[in-house]
Design a protein around this motif. Structure first.
Motif, PDB file in Angstrom:
ATOM      1  N   LEU A   2       0.825  -1.206   0.000  1.00  0.00           N
ATOM      2  CA  LEU A   2       0.000   0.000   0.000  1.00  0.00           C
ATOM      3  C   LEU A   2       0.859   1.255   0.000  1.00  0.00           C
ATOM      4  N   TRP A   3       0.349   2.303  -0.621  1.00  0.00           N
ATOM      5  CA  TRP A   3       1.056   3.573  -0.694  1.00  0.00           C
ATOM      6  C   TRP A   3       1.363   4.111   0.700  1.00  0.00           C
ATOM      7  N   CYS A   4       0.371   4.023   1.596  1.00  0.00           N
ATOM      8  CA  CYS A   4       0.573   4.560   2.946  1.00  0.00           C
ATOM      9  C   CYS A   4       1.650   3.788   3.703  1.00  0.00           C
ATOM     10  N   ASP A   5       1.840   2.514   3.391  1.00  0.00           N
ATOM     11  CA  ASP A   5       2.902   1.735   4.019  1.00  0.00           C
ATOM     12  C   ASP A   5       4.257   2.030   3.372  1.00  0.00           C
ATOM     13  N   LYS A   6       4.226   2.186   2.063  1.00  0.00           N
ATOM     14  CA  LYS A   6       5.462   2.440   1.332  1.00  0.00           C
ATOM     15  C   LYS A   6       6.119   3.752   1.764  1.00  0.00           C
ATOM     16  N   TYR A   7       5.311   4.770   2.024  1.00  0.00           N
ATOM     17  CA  TYR A   7       5.844   6.086   2.358  1.00  0.00           C
ATOM     18  C   TYR A   7       5.674   6.456   3.831  1.00  0.00           C
ATOM     19  N   SER A   8       5.446   5.469   4.680  1.00  0.00           N
ATOM     20  CA  SER A   8       5.312   5.762   6.109  1.00  0.00           C
ATOM     21  C   SER A   8       6.698   5.951   6.732  1.00  0.00           C
ATOM     22  N   ILE A   9       6.705   6.405   7.952  1.00  0.00           N
ATOM     23  CA  ILE A   9       7.955   6.641   8.666  1.00  0.00           C
ATOM     24  C   ILE A   9       8.648   5.306   8.913  1.00  0.00           C
ATOM     25  N   GLN A  10       9.896   5.215   8.513  1.00  0.00           N
ATOM     26  CA  GLN A  10      10.682   4.001   8.729  1.00  0.00           C
ATOM     27  C   GLN A  10      11.819   4.244   9.715  1.00  0.00           C
ATOM     28  N   HIS A  11      12.422   5.426   9.642  1.00  0.00           N
ATOM     29  CA  HIS A  11      13.567   5.751  10.488  1.00  0.00           C
ATOM     30  C   HIS A  11      13.346   7.109  11.143  1.00  0.00           C
ATOM     31  N   ILE A  12      13.525   7.134  12.457  1.00  0.00           N
ATOM     32  CA  ILE A  12      13.378   8.382  13.209  1.00  0.00           C
ATOM     33  C   ILE A  12      14.776   8.881  13.532  1.00  0.00           C
ATOM     34  N   PRO A  13      15.110  10.117  13.301  1.00  0.00           N
ATOM     35  CA  PRO A  13      14.312  11.255  12.847  1.00  0.00           C
ATOM     36  C   PRO A  13      14.405  11.511  11.354  1.00  0.00           C
ATOM     37  N   GLN A  14      15.153  10.695  10.599  1.00  0.00           N
ATOM     38  CA  GLN A  14      15.390  10.978   9.182  1.00  0.00           C
ATOM     39  C   GLN A  14      14.107  11.137   8.370  1.00  0.00           C
ATOM     40  N   ASP A  15      13.101  10.320   8.614  1.00  0.00           N
ATOM     41  CA  ASP A  15      11.880  10.333   7.815  1.00  0.00           C
ATOM     42  C   ASP A  15      10.819  11.293   8.344  1.00  0.00           C
ATOM     43  N   VAL A  16      11.117  12.032   9.403  1.00  0.00           N
ATOM     44  CA  VAL A  16      10.141  12.943   9.987  1.00  0.00           C
ATOM     45  C   VAL A  16      10.395  14.344   9.425  1.00  0.00           C
ATOM     46  N   CYS A  17       9.330  14.992   8.963  1.00  0.00           N
ATOM     47  CA  CYS A  17       9.440  16.334   8.374  1.00  0.00           C
ATOM     48  C   CYS A  17       9.317  17.407   9.452  1.00  0.00           C
ATOM     49  N   GLY A  18      10.137  18.445   9.358  1.00  0.00           N
ATOM     50  CA  GLY A  18      10.056  19.588  10.260  1.00  0.00           C
ATOM     51  C   GLY A  18      10.905  19.400  11.502  1.00  0.00           C
ATOM     52  N   ASP A  19      11.636  20.440  11.874  1.00  0.00           N
ATOM     53  CA  ASP A  19      12.537  20.367  13.031  1.00  0.00           C
ATOM     54  C   ASP A  19      11.790  20.083  14.326  1.00  0.00           C
ATOM     55  N   GLU A  20      10.635  20.734  14.529  1.00  0.00           N
ATOM     56  CA  GLU A  20       9.861  20.519  15.755  1.00  0.00           C
ATOM     57  C   GLU A  20       9.340  19.084  15.824  1.00  0.00           C
ATOM     58  N   ASN A  21       8.873  18.574  14.692  1.00  0.00           N
ATOM     59  CA  ASN A  21       8.385  17.195  14.647  1.00  0.00           C
ATOM     60  C   ASN A  21       9.516  16.193  14.888  1.00  0.00           C
ATOM     61  N   LYS A  22      10.708  16.473  14.339  1.00  0.00           N
ATOM     62  CA  LYS A  22      11.857  15.593  14.555  1.00  0.00           C
ATOM     63  C   LYS A  22      12.221  15.553  16.035  1.00  0.00           C
ATOM     64  N   ALA A  23      12.194  16.717  16.687  1.00  0.00           N
ATOM     65  CA  ALA A  23      12.512  16.780  18.115  1.00  0.00           C
ATOM     66  C   ALA A  23      11.500  15.981  18.926  1.00  0.00           C
ATOM     67  N   THR A  24      10.226  16.104  18.568  1.00  0.00           N
ATOM     68  CA  THR A  24       9.184  15.352  19.271  1.00  0.00           C
ATOM     69  C   THR A  24       9.363  13.853  19.046  1.00  0.00           C
ATOM     70  N   ALA A  25       9.685  13.460  17.823  1.00  0.00           N
ATOM     71  CA  ALA A  25       9.899  12.041  17.513  1.00  0.00           C
ATOM     72  C   ALA A  25      11.072  11.495  18.313  1.00  0.00           C
ATOM     73  N   GLU A  26      12.140  12.268  18.424  1.00  0.00           N
ATOM     74  CA  GLU A  26      13.294  11.825  19.207  1.00  0.00           C
ATOM     75  C   GLU A  26      12.939  11.715  20.689  1.00  0.00           C
ATOM     76  N   LYS A  27      12.099  12.632  21.177  1.00  0.00           N
ATOM     77  CA  LYS A  27      11.649  12.555  22.577  1.00  0.00           C
ATOM     78  C   LYS A  27      10.833  11.286  22.805  1.00  0.00           C
ATOM     79  N   LEU A  28       9.993  10.921  21.835  1.00  0.00           N
ATOM     80  CA  LEU A  28       9.191   9.706  21.964  1.00  0.00           C
ATOM     81  C   LEU A  28      10.091   8.476  22.029  1.00  0.00           C
ATOM     82  N   VAL A  29      11.072   8.396  21.160  1.00  0.00           N
ATOM     83  CA  VAL A  29      12.001   7.261  21.162  1.00  0.00           C
ATOM     84  C   VAL A  29      12.753   7.212  22.493  1.00  0.00           C
ATOM     85  N   SER A  30      13.189   8.355  22.966  1.00  0.00           N
ATOM     86  CA  SER A  30      13.887   8.422  24.252  1.00  0.00           C
ATOM     87  C   SER A  30      12.979   7.966  25.389  1.00  0.00           C
ATOM     88  N   PHE A  31      11.724   8.413  25.366  1.00  0.00           N
ATOM     89  CA  PHE A  31      10.752   8.017  26.384  1.00  0.00           C
ATOM     90  C   PHE A  31      10.558   6.501  26.397  1.00  0.00           C
TER      91      PHE A  31
END
Length: 131
Positions: A2-31
């Motif tokens: 599926l398209w949504c699976d093909k283009y979903s987030i695979q690697h954090i933070p590389q695949d996350v758009c926006g600096d604020e979103n990347k920071a939040t994603a890294e906080k989630l992984v850290s949590f």
């Protein structure tokens, strides 16, 4: 695939758009990593103290036992020891529909080698229902 699976987030933070979103994603992984480490320490402490769960047999079906074939301390998260070991932390992810909240959580869980458990709020969700 599926398209949504093909283009979903695979690697954090590389695949996350926006600096604020990347920071939040890294906080989630850290949590998640901190929670898992704390959980492992709590389980080890309980084993040393002789308070480990002594359930006779397993209620899991053969299919479930085959799915959980690795040695993962998080596998025993259905026990009621979370509150007494201080694991009542919650990470809330909010945003508009279609903003990638679920994709982010699944990618973070995969990256942290954890299982994402989705619970529909319209269904029964007490401890007995989850078991």
């Amino acid at each position: 695939r599926l398209w949504c699976d093909k283009y979903s987030i695979q690697h954090i933070p590389q695949d996350v758009c926006g600096d604020e979103n990347k920071a939040t994603a890294e906080k989630l992984v850290s949590f998640i990593n901190e929670w898992r480490d704390h959980r492992n320490q709590a389980l080890q402490r309980r084993v040393k103290e002789g308070k480990a769960s002594s359930k006779k047999g397993s209620r899991r079906s053969q299919r479930e036992r085959e799915y959980y074939t690795w040695d993962d301390p998080d596998d025993d998260f259905f026990t009621d020891t979370d509150e007494e070991d201080g694991l009542c932390s919650v990470f809330v992810v909010t945003g508009p529909t279609g903003s990638g909240k679920t994709s982010l959580v699944h990618a973070a869980a995969k990256q942290c080698e954890c299982i994402a458990l989705e619970i529909n709020t319209t269904e029964k969700r007490g401890g007995q229902a989850l078991k």
